[in-house]
Enzyme design. Structure first.
Site, PDB file in Angstrom:
ATOM      1  N   CYS A 332       0.860  -1.490  -0.021  1.00  0.00           N
ATOM      2  CA  CYS A 332      -0.273   0.162  -0.016  1.00  0.00           C
ATOM      3  C   CYS A 332       0.917   1.152   0.095  1.00  0.00           C
ATOM      4  CB  CYS A 332      -0.999   0.084   1.123  1.00  0.00           C
ATOM      5  SG  CYS A 332      -0.447  -0.747   2.729  1.00  0.00           S
ATOM      6  N   ARG A 361       7.431 -11.188   4.925  1.00  0.00           N
ATOM      7  CA  ARG A 361       7.223 -11.083   6.338  1.00  0.00           C
ATOM      8  C   ARG A 361       7.985 -12.043   7.093  1.00  0.00           C
ATOM      9  NH1 ARG A 361       0.319  -9.922   5.498  1.00  0.00           N
ATOM     10  NH2 ARG A 361       0.695  -8.247   4.130  1.00  0.00           N
ATOM     11  N   GLN A 379       1.135 -10.868  -3.342  1.00  0.00           N
ATOM     12  CA  GLN A 379      -0.106 -10.442  -3.039  1.00  0.00           C
ATOM     13  C   GLN A 379      -0.739  -9.763  -4.081  1.00  0.00           C
ATOM     14  OE1 GLN A 379      -0.221  -7.687   0.447  1.00  0.00           O
ATOM     15  NE2 GLN A 379      -1.634  -9.136   1.448  1.00  0.00           N
ATOM     16  N   ASP A 381      -2.637  -7.284  -4.571  1.00  0.00           N
ATOM     17  CA  ASP A 381      -3.424  -5.954  -4.020  1.00  0.00           C
ATOM     18  C   ASP A 381      -3.957  -5.297  -5.192  1.00  0.00           C
ATOM     19  OD1 ASP A 381      -3.085  -5.536  -1.507  1.00  0.00           O
ATOM     20  OD2 ASP A 381      -1.007  -5.442  -1.366  1.00  0.00           O
ATOM     21  N   HIS A 383      -5.578  -0.823  -4.838  1.00  0.00           N
ATOM     22  CA  HIS A 383      -5.595   0.041  -4.060  1.00  0.00           C
ATOM     23  C   HIS A 383      -6.586   0.983  -4.806  1.00  0.00           C
ATOM     24  CE1 HIS A 383      -1.863  -1.560  -2.100  1.00  0.00           C
ATOM     25  NE2 HIS A 383      -2.930  -1.445  -1.182  1.00  0.00           N
ATOM     26  N   LYS A 462     -14.586  -3.284   7.524  1.00  0.00           N
ATOM     27  CA  LYS A 462     -13.729  -4.033   6.295  1.00  0.00           C
ATOM     28  C   LYS A 462     -14.850  -5.136   6.053  1.00  0.00           C
ATOM     29  CE  LYS A 462     -11.157  -7.314   9.495  1.00  0.00           C
ATOM     30  NZ  LYS A 462      -9.942  -8.265   9.248  1.00  0.00           N
ATOM     31  N   HIS A 508      -8.350  -1.000   0.218  1.00  0.00           N
ATOM     32  CA  HIS A 508      -7.467  -1.839   0.293  1.00  0.00           C
ATOM     33  C   HIS A 508      -8.305  -3.225  -0.198  1.00  0.00           C
ATOM     34  CE1 HIS A 508      -4.241   0.384   2.431  1.00  0.00           C
ATOM     35  NE2 HIS A 508      -5.193   0.710   3.023  1.00  0.00           N
TER      36      HIS A 508
END
Length: 644
Positions: A332, A361, A379, A381, A383, A462, A508
């Site tokens: 992000c 991670r 990932q 993702d 945005h 969320k 997100h």
């Protein structure tokens, strides 16, 4: 006092009553199957005395809270059996977990899987004794002294870490007493269907600095038939284990040189790239642009985003030119820098930016698990930057896209809406507007959902999508999160229709989540027998003998010319062996070629779906197969066949 029950009916009592007494007053049958209570939304022990007006729900095994109390009781029965068999064992903790329970123990005498049958036999004796379970409390100092005398150091440590004013509660069944907050059943009698499933190592309190304990897992049910069904499902899950199938099918590998960092093999890369091609296709249709942000960015960025303060222990860091850098754990902040790369107008919004970003991670070594829990993953993702009035439509668009993905693979799913937590940031007005937009989008789409009060992220509410695989397991994959905080932290702006500067709102969202984890889920969901469009090898050409290799090569060339992923089995083996090998490799189609096929210009088709489909003209077969791949048809495979 007035007790309001789940169905809206009310019970009035002149004096305080325990939950189990209220259950008995409602129905003796209900009292017999009651596992716990829920008072004003909080799970409570059946022995809890109610002395005020409240809402009460009697929890049976059919509820999550009821299952938890039932299985927590089973963990105590197991601990009691272990102490009878191994008196010197030190007990740590024994909670209920999803699908069962465990107890961590410290034993000088090694306890192995071979001992589980003996422990189960002792548990059956305890159940047969129908021991009443009672609850009592002790002052802090007495509780500590009690467990010191019992030589239970882990219990002493747990009590010492509790707040000074905490109530120290105990549960007793027969000779066995344990430190516990509950809740528990009233007796050991109902716990008749149970199974100890496995043994593992677990660090005390999850820290590698502490001693490794023995963790014994088990599960329990109210009916033997339900337990047997679960054990069957467990056996099926073992057959489908993605680590086992990943190795057998040549998809990926893990090495000691890179713990938690998966290596994708050639066939695994075909699978991964096919998924990514599909991802790009549906996102392009949905109006997304694709970006790529650097894998490493400076400390300043992560301080602005808040990750440096709240997530640093999970980040890999280094120093470049005397400046701290971090390998990105999330995409992000990079997406925000792309948003800020040029002035934005309200006409540019919504701006949907997708990124297949490789993130890293740090996970503890004991938590690593094949592709399901890794230290680096891709990932998927996106945005989305938008104006407040666009939230509802954007949420609907994302939900439809996620639905399309899950429908393609045959996943059922359920949806959860998580609302404002206590430690949240932002104004009441922002939270109310955002939550209403999420709720409204779900209502517009006609999606059933469960509300998780207070379970949202600190920066916004969320929506989570929990998919169900072919053997009934659930996986949380897709998520849609609203964020007011990062646009504020990074001072993101757009020029509105009024000519003034405004702050965008950010979404997100992921559909697959982690591509690697999603591949692991797909391997287990399909038992390695992927739909033809996704299969690394779609067709295997099987010449009956070397004499027909030239014809096999011609068939292979036409398949590849048509864009079909195909191979030829060139080994000097009997055709039956080749067919069995292709089936073990989960190949969707096998084309057997010999004298008759060469003479007639045909192929004998065998498939995972119908078995022997007979002789077909090659162009006819290719045309039908191309259509199956183009439409991404998910032809059904019998579970027994897929699991072989």
């Amino acid at each position: 006092m007035i007790i309001t029950l789940k169905d809206g009916s009310k019970k009035e009592y002149a004096e305080a009553k325990s939950i189990i007494d209220i259950a008995s007053d409602i129905s003796e049958g209900l009292a017999r199957v009651a596992c716990a209570g829920e008072v004003d939304g909080e799970v409570a022990d059946l022995r809890t005395v109610i002395d005020r007006d409240c809402e009460l729900n009697i929890l049976t095994f059919d509820s999550e809270g009821g299952k938890g109390a039932f299985r927590h009781t089973t963990s105590h029965i197991m601990a009691q059996a272990i102490k009878r068999l191994y008196p010197d064992v030190k007990l740590a903790i024994g909670p209920s977990v999803a699908d069962g329970f465990y107890y961590d123990i410290d034993s000088e005498t090694p306890i192995t899987a071979d001992d589980l049958g003996k422990i189960e036999a002792e548990m059956k004796k305890i159940v047969k004794e129908s021991q009443p379970i009672t609850r009592f409390t002790k002052p802090r100092a007495e509780a500590i002294q009690y467990f010191k005398e019992k030589q239970e150091p882990y219990k002493v440590e747990l009590i010492e870490d509790l707040p000074e004013d905490a109530e120290i509660s105990f549960y007793q069944q027969g000779e066995f007493v344990d430190l516990c907050a509950g809740p528990h059943l009233m007796t050991t009698k109902p716990v008749k269907a149970f199974k100890l499933t496995s043994i593992a190592g677990a660090y005390w309190r999850g820290s590698e600095k502490n001693k490794m304990l023995t963790r014994i897992y088990g599960t329990s049910y109210t009916k033997k038939a339900d337990l047997e069904e679960y054990i069957t499902r467990l056996e099926e899950a073992k057959k489908r284990d993605h680590r086992k199938l990943g190795k057998e099918l040549g998809l990926f590998m893990m090495r000691e040189e890179g713990p938690g960092f998966p290596f994708f093999l050639p066939k695994g890369m075909v699978l991964k790239n096919t998924l990514l091609d599909y991802w790009r296709e549906i996102h392009n249709k949905a109006g997304y642009v694709e970006i790529s942000s650097p894998i490493m960015l400076s400390r300043h960025l992560w301080e602005t985003s808040g990750h440096w303060d709240h997530y640093k222990e999970n980040m890999y860091t280094t120093v470049i030119d005397e400046t701290d850098f971090a390998i990105k754990p999330m995409n992000c902040p990079g997406g925000i820098l792309v948003y800020q790369s040029e002035p934005r107008s309200y006409r540019d919004l919504p701006l949907r930016m997708g990124e297949l970003g490789l993130v890293h991670r740090h996970e503890k070594s004991g938590q690593l698990h094949g592709l399901m829990r890794v230290r680096c993953f891709t990932q998927d993702d996106a945005h989305i930057f938008m104006m407040p009035e666009q939230i509802r439509d954007e949420i609907k668009g994302v939900a439809k896209l996620i639905d399309e993905v899950y429908q393609l693979f045959g996943f059922k799913y359920h949806v959860e809406l998580s609302t404002r937590p206590e430690d949240s940031m932002g104004s009441d007005e922002d939270w109310e507007m955002a939550t209403d937009a999420l709720r409204g989008a779900l209502d517009d789409l006609g999606l059933n959902y469960v509300v998780n009060e207070g379970d949202g992220a600190f920066y916004g509410p969320k929506i989570d999508f929990h998919l169900e695989d072919s053997i009934g397991r659930t996986w949380q994959c897709g998520t849609i999160q609203l964020d007011f905080q990062l646009p504020l932290r990074f001072n993101c702006e757009y020029i509105g229709a009024d000519g003034e500067k405004h702050r965008p709102i950010m979404i997100h969202r992921v559909a697959f989540g982690s591509i690697e984890r999603f591949i692991g889920i797909l391997i287990e969901h399909f038992a390695g027998a992927f739909p033809t469009w996704l299969a690394p090898v779609q067709v295997k050409v099987l010449p009956i003998s070397e004499k027909y290799m030239d014809y096999a090569d011609k068939v292979l060339a036409q398949l590849k010319e048509a864009g079909i992923r195909a191979e030829t089995d060139t080994r000097a083996e009997k055709i039956g062996y080749k067919i069995r090998e292709a089936r073990l490799q989960k190949i969707p189609y096998m084309l057997v070629v010999g004298a008759k096929e060469e003479e007639e210009g045909k192929v004998s088709v065998r498939s995972r779906f119908l078995g022997d489909e007979g002789a077909k003209d090659l162009p006819e077969f290719i045309q039908a197969l191309k259509e199956e791949i183009r439409t991404r048809e998910n032809r059904k495979v019998e579970v027994e066949e897929a699991s072989k």
